[in-house]
Design a protein around this motif. Structure first.
Motif, mmCIF file in Angstrom:
data_model
loop_
_atom_site.group_PDB
_atom_site.id
_atom_site.type_symbol
_atom_site.label_atom_id
_atom_site.label_comp_id
_atom_site.label_asym_id
_atom_site.label_seq_id
_atom_site.Cartn_x
_atom_site.Cartn_y
_atom_site.Cartn_z
ATOM 1 N N PHE A 181 38.894 51.565 42.941
ATOM 2 C CA PHE A 181 40.342 50.930 43.007
ATOM 3 C C PHE A 181 40.370 49.607 42.149
ATOM 4 O O PHE A 181 39.428 48.912 42.143
ATOM 5 N N LEU A 182 41.464 49.481 41.294
ATOM 6 C CA LEU A 182 41.920 48.267 40.988
ATOM 7 C C LEU A 182 42.705 47.522 41.779
ATOM 8 O O LEU A 182 43.787 48.317 41.935
ATOM 9 N N ILE A 183 42.264 46.546 42.488
ATOM 10 C CA ILE A 183 43.180 45.756 43.553
ATOM 11 C C ILE A 183 43.903 44.763 42.889
ATOM 12 O O ILE A 183 43.850 43.656 42.460
ATOM 13 N N GLY A 184 45.551 45.132 43.186
ATOM 14 C CA GLY A 184 46.459 44.158 42.825
ATOM 15 C C GLY A 184 46.936 43.320 43.879
ATOM 16 O O GLY A 184 47.106 43.736 44.968
ATOM 17 N N ALA A 185 47.386 42.137 43.895
ATOM 18 C CA ALA A 185 47.916 41.298 44.739
ATOM 19 C C ALA A 185 49.126 40.561 44.271
ATOM 20 O O ALA A 185 49.570 40.340 43.063
ATOM 21 N N SER A 186 50.251 40.283 45.002
ATOM 22 C CA SER A 186 51.448 39.634 44.769
ATOM 23 C C SER A 186 51.291 38.316 44.823
ATOM 24 O O SER A 186 50.389 37.522 45.552
ATOM 25 N N ALA A 187 52.028 37.303 44.049
ATOM 26 C CA ALA A 187 52.120 35.832 44.113
ATOM 27 C C ALA A 187 53.548 35.380 43.821
ATOM 28 O O ALA A 187 54.160 35.894 42.892
ATOM 29 N N ASN A 188 53.956 34.454 44.520
ATOM 30 C CA ASN A 188 55.276 33.903 44.594
ATOM 31 C C ASN A 188 55.150 32.682 43.731
ATOM 32 O O ASN A 188 54.969 31.503 44.448
ATOM 33 N N LEU A 189 55.589 32.786 42.503
ATOM 34 C CA LEU A 189 55.430 31.440 41.717
ATOM 35 C C LEU A 189 56.689 30.520 41.968
ATOM 36 O O LEU A 189 56.866 29.287 41.729
ATOM 37 N N ASN A 190 57.813 31.056 42.723
ATOM 38 C CA ASN A 190 59.006 30.237 42.930
ATOM 39 C C ASN A 190 58.571 29.784 44.347
ATOM 40 O O ASN A 190 59.570 28.684 44.900
#
Length: 321
Positions: A181-190
């Motif tokens: 798996f290539l594991i992605g994560a979210s990020a809130n730049l706001n």
């Protein structure tokens, strides 16, 4: 086409792109390979339908493939609105259109056993890229009588996937071989202040995140500040860019959607454009952010407004020329 960058590109495992220079001689084919060699990637969100008909999403995906999109992101009941499962939609698009998928997966709706089943099933079906998300509360979608599960956090899901990549499940039992798996994560730049978000990003990296996808951005300074701070994690950052459709769309995002920030100057610009010129003005602003991202980020994550794939396909085509 390789991105022009002010700093060395970073591969998903955090190493400098110079270490993978030898791979650049071979044209990267997969999403993972493109990130590894520092190629600027263009991804587009395609949301599953609410009902039984997926024709519009399939046709939109074909249009995006023709435009040169690198990967398709399949949402998981975004904004807590009930839709077809992302696993089913991802499999359908792979079969019907032949595109690579980043499958969004929220922990809102499943317990640990269901998550394990879905992840093993996704891998067997050929889905390797997973964006790990917490998911909005059901109340955001208007479902006041539905309770979220959240047996596992988004960070916990990343740990699950990392364990599967090591060849075991969350109980330590072997799954036969190592997953990939290539594991992605979210990020809130706001986020304001930004520091708590940066601490959460560090936890996600420690849990196994290979890359980040951000919330949609509408302010240049926020984007620049975030990318400067996120550089220390040495993970590719793919920036969310949403072409606004009209003034009403801008106001709705600014006042009703969690995690979204639209400065007054953007809202005023859309008001001046009006309903008729709104899509053109929204696309123009999106082009400005794409240009900024080409110099500073690993790629962009384009979100079609109201399923208007034609506008986004044109932007994709422009980037890939």
């Amino acid at each position: 086409m390789r991105a022009k960058s002010e700093s060395p590109a970073v591969s998903p495992d955090g190493s400098s792109a110079s270490k993978t220079e030898a791979k650049a001689a071979v044209e990267p084919l997969t999403f993972r390979e493109k990130l590894e060699v520092g190629r600027f990637v263009v991804s587009v969100e395609v949301d599953p339908p609410h009902g039984l008909g997926a024709r519009r999403a399939i046709e939109g995906t074909r249009l995006l493939k023709e435009a040169g999109v690198d990967v398709i992101n399949v949402g998981d009941s975004p904004t807590a609105k009930i839709r077809m499962s992302p696993l089913a939609m991802s499999t359908l698009l792979m079969r019907e259109v032949g595109v690579e998928i980043v499958m969004h997966y929220t922990t809102r709706d499943r317990n640990a056993m269901a998550i394990h089943s879905d992840m093993v099933g996704a891998h067997v079906l050929g889905i390797r890229n997973i964006l790990c998300l917490r998911g909005d509360p059901p109340s955001v979608g208007g479902y006041t009588d539905i309770v979220g599960v959240w047996d596992v956090s988004a960070v916990g899901l990343m740990r699950f996937l990392k364990l599967l990549n090591d060849g075991v499940d969350f109980t330590g039992k072997s799954v036969g071989r190592q997953a990939s798996f290539l594991i992605g994560a979210s990020a809130n730049l706001n986020a304001d202040p930004l520091e708590p978000e940066l601490r959460l990003m560090r936890r996600k990296v420690e849990a196994g995140a290979h890359f980040f996808v951000t919330q949609n951005v509408f302010e240049e300074k926020k984007l620049e500040t975030f990318l400067e701070q996120a550089a220390k994690f040495k993970r590719p950052v793919i920036v969310g860019v949403l072409p606004l459709a009209n003034p009403r769309h801008a106001e709705f995002l600014a006042t009703e959607v969690p995690g979204m920030y639209l400065p007054e100057k953007v809202r005023e610009r859309m008001r001046k454009a009006g309903e008729e010129n709104g899509p053109k003005e929204g696309a123009a602003m999106a082009r400005d952010f794409i240009a900024l991202c080409r110099a500073k980020a690993a790629g962009v994550y384009l979100v079609p407004s109201f399923g208007r794939y034609e506008i986004v396909a044109e932007l994709v085509s422009e980037v890939q020329r």
